[in-house]
Design a protein around this motif. Structure first.
Motif, PDB file in Angstrom:
ATOM      1  N   LEU A  16       3.960 -32.544  -0.924  1.00  0.00           N
ATOM      2  CA  LEU A  16       2.554 -32.310  -1.215  1.00  0.00           C
ATOM      3  C   LEU A  16       2.325 -32.357  -2.725  1.00  0.00           C
ATOM      4  O   LEU A  16       3.277 -32.299  -3.511  1.00  0.00           O
ATOM      5  CB  LEU A  16       2.095 -30.953  -0.661  1.00  0.00           C
ATOM      6  N   SER A  17       1.084 -32.423  -3.122  1.00  0.00           N
ATOM      7  CA  SER A  17       0.757 -32.351  -4.551  1.00  0.00           C
ATOM      8  C   SER A  17       0.775 -30.897  -5.004  1.00  0.00           C
ATOM      9  O   SER A  17       0.493 -29.987  -4.218  1.00  0.00           O
ATOM     10  CB  SER A  17      -0.620 -32.958  -4.813  1.00  0.00           C
ATOM     11  N   SER A  19      -1.347 -29.387  -6.783  1.00  0.00           N
ATOM     12  CA  SER A  19      -2.675 -28.786  -6.646  1.00  0.00           C
ATOM     13  C   SER A  19      -2.928 -28.311  -5.228  1.00  0.00           C
ATOM     14  O   SER A  19      -3.555 -27.266  -5.013  1.00  0.00           O
ATOM     15  CB  SER A  19      -3.750 -29.792  -7.077  1.00  0.00           C
ATOM     16  N   THR A  20      -2.434 -29.062  -4.232  1.00  0.00           N
ATOM     17  CA  THR A  20      -2.599 -28.642  -2.826  1.00  0.00           C
ATOM     18  C   THR A  20      -1.814 -27.362  -2.564  1.00  0.00           C
ATOM     19  O   THR A  20      -2.291 -26.435  -1.903  1.00  0.00           O
ATOM     20  CB  THR A  20      -2.123 -29.756  -1.877  1.00  0.00           C
ATOM     21  N   ARG A  23      -3.638 -24.455  -4.122  1.00  0.00           N
ATOM     22  CA  ARG A  23      -4.804 -24.036  -3.346  1.00  0.00           C
ATOM     23  C   ARG A  23      -4.383 -23.339  -2.056  1.00  0.00           C
ATOM     24  O   ARG A  23      -5.020 -22.382  -1.610  1.00  0.00           O
ATOM     25  CB  ARG A  23      -5.685 -25.249  -3.039  1.00  0.00           C
ATOM     26  N   ALA A  24      -3.301 -23.815  -1.459  1.00  0.00           N
ATOM     27  CA  ALA A  24      -2.819 -23.185  -0.218  1.00  0.00           C
ATOM     28  C   ALA A  24      -2.388 -21.746  -0.471  1.00  0.00           C
ATOM     29  O   ALA A  24      -2.689 -20.834   0.311  1.00  0.00           O
ATOM     30  CB  ALA A  24      -1.664 -23.999   0.354  1.00  0.00           C
ATOM     31  N   GLU A  30     -10.488 -25.314   1.564  1.00  0.00           N
ATOM     32  CA  GLU A  30     -10.349 -26.761   1.754  1.00  0.00           C
ATOM     33  C   GLU A  30      -8.968 -27.155   2.290  1.00  0.00           C
ATOM     34  O   GLU A  30      -8.756 -28.314   2.648  1.00  0.00           O
ATOM     35  CB  GLU A  30     -10.603 -27.492   0.436  1.00  0.00           C
ATOM     36  N   VAL A  31      -8.022 -26.208   2.346  1.00  0.00           N
ATOM     37  CA  VAL A  31      -6.678 -26.491   2.838  1.00  0.00           C
ATOM     38  C   VAL A  31      -6.570 -26.008   4.280  1.00  0.00           C
ATOM     39  O   VAL A  31      -6.991 -24.891   4.609  1.00  0.00           O
ATOM     40  CB  VAL A  31      -5.613 -25.798   1.957  1.00  0.00           C
ATOM     41  N   THR A  35      -1.288 -26.409   6.929  1.00  0.00           N
ATOM     42  CA  THR A  35      -0.678 -26.636   5.608  1.00  0.00           C
ATOM     43  C   THR A  35      -0.403 -25.321   4.905  1.00  0.00           C
ATOM     44  O   THR A  35       0.653 -25.144   4.271  1.00  0.00           O
ATOM     45  CB  THR A  35      -1.592 -27.521   4.746  1.00  0.00           C
ATOM     46  N   LYS A  36      -1.334 -24.374   4.993  1.00  0.00           N
ATOM     47  CA  LYS A  36      -1.124 -23.058   4.381  1.00  0.00           C
ATOM     48  C   LYS A  36       0.126 -22.397   4.946  1.00  0.00           C
ATOM     49  O   LYS A  36       0.923 -21.802   4.205  1.00  0.00           O
ATOM     50  CB  LYS A  36      -2.340 -22.162   4.628  1.00  0.00           C
TER      51      LYS A  36
END
Length: 356
Positions: A16-17, A19-20, A23-24, A30-31, A35-36
């Motif tokens: 993953l990036s 930034s993702t 955010r997670a 938005e995630v 994914t979290k």
């Protein structure tokens, strides 16, 4: 192998990036939930721990308050720090505690360190050797809230600068008046560096109390000395060698260490305390109850000072609407705690002088 796992490490492991992943971990809407969950499981597996300093640097401000004191020995500053830490923790702040060791250059370097660490605000009690205040002006210009406590810089004004101090004048006036009430008529004062505002105010309180009771301020009974036991002992030794009519019968010291040094020297030279010489200090250090006799002193409201300093700084931080309270000085009222070192046998006994 011992390197701390970073968000970048998590991102590489998960494909993953960064930034993702960030955010997670922040539970961003938005995630996706899946994914979290992946990110949190990998974070646990890699023993990831967030770095609050790095996060603060990204935001431009950390959740840490910088606290700078002259020293962390004795009773006064540790008690103030306790008040600061308690109040800061309750408000969700961490605390970075540093000491200047009464060294102006070290103070300047520490302020720079705190600014580089992006602290949310700075609480400081200045070193007794500080006479150039440019580093505090730089803090003010940067917009970082700055609160002085105990030792403030007189005449230092501007946005986002405030102070929490004690009414040193009032405490000194009251304790000098107490010595006068005990029958003392030649009261000495042992003080320190004249540029420190707290010492100037204490000296003025002493002088005004003498004047109010019609007693002369004798230059020979006013001495500047090192603010420690050795300084107090040396200064009082000189005075106790005066001819009897010039010797002090009472002494008000600007701090308790000086008073203890004077007390020890007086007893060494064969003077009885308080019968021959009444002695009082300032700070109400914990050892004042352990001296022989116990030492009269002025209580400085240590924990209250620390708590109030944090409360004042928090009001200087931007609120949700980006508004800030105007800085203002807060002056706490001291109490004189009377003990045996200043009580003449034929004088009235009181446990406390001055109102809360």
């Amino acid at each position: 192998m011992n390197r701390r796992a970073s968000i970048t490490d998590l991102a590489k492991a998960l494909g993953l990036s960064p930034s993702t992943v960030s955010r997670a971990l922040a539970d961003h809407h938005e995630v996706s939930a899946a994914t979290k969950l992946r990110v949190r499981e990998m974070a646990q597996q890699m023993h990831y721990r967030p770095n609050p300093l790095a996060a603060g640097l990204r935001r431009g401000r950390s959740n840490t308050l910088g606290v700078l004191v002259p020293h962390i020995t004795g009773f006064f500053f540790p008690e103030v720090i306790h008040g600061i830490a308690t109040e800061a923790s309750a408000a969700g702040f961490n605390v970075m505690i540093c000491q200047s060791n009464e060294n102006a250059e070290q103070e300047k370097q520490t302020i720079e360190l705190m600014m580089n660490a992006q602290v949310a605000g700075i609480l400081v009690s200045i070193a007794d050797t500080t006479q150039d205040f440019g580093h505090f002006e730089e803090v003010r210009q940067s917009g970082v809230p700055l609160v002085f406590f105990d030792r403030a810089v007189e005449g230092f004004k501007g946005q986002q600068v405030s102070a929490v101090t004690l009414n040193d004048y009032y405490g000194a006036y009251q304790v000098t008046e107490h010595l006068i009430a005990q029958g003392c008529r030649r009261i000495a004062h042992l003080t320190g560096p004249p540029h420190l505002s707290i010492l100037k105010h204490r000296q003025q309180g002493y002088l005004d109390a003498l004047a109010a009771h019609g007693l002369p301020a004798e230059p020979r009974l006013l001495a500047q000395c090192e603010q420690n036991q050795a300084g107090g002992a040396a200064a009082l030794k000189r005075m106790l060698r005066f001819i009897p009519s010039h010797r002090p019968d009472g002494v008000f010291c600007s701090n308790d260490l000086t008073a203890v040094g004077g007390l020890q020297m007086a007893k060494k030279l064969g003077f009885r305390v308080p019968q021959d010489l009444a002695i009082a200090g300032f700070s109400n250090e914990v050892f004042t109850t352990l001296t022989e006799p116990p030492l009269t002193s002025v209580d400085q409201r240590c924990q209250q000072m620390g708590q109030t300093a944090v409360q004042l700084l928090r009001k200087m931080l931007p609120g949700p609407d980006q508004s800030k309270h105007s800085p203002r000085p807060i002056v706490l009222k001291p109490r004189v705690i009377v003990r045996e070192s200043s009580l003449h046998s034929d004088a009235p006994v009181a446990e406390e002088v001055a109102e809360d």
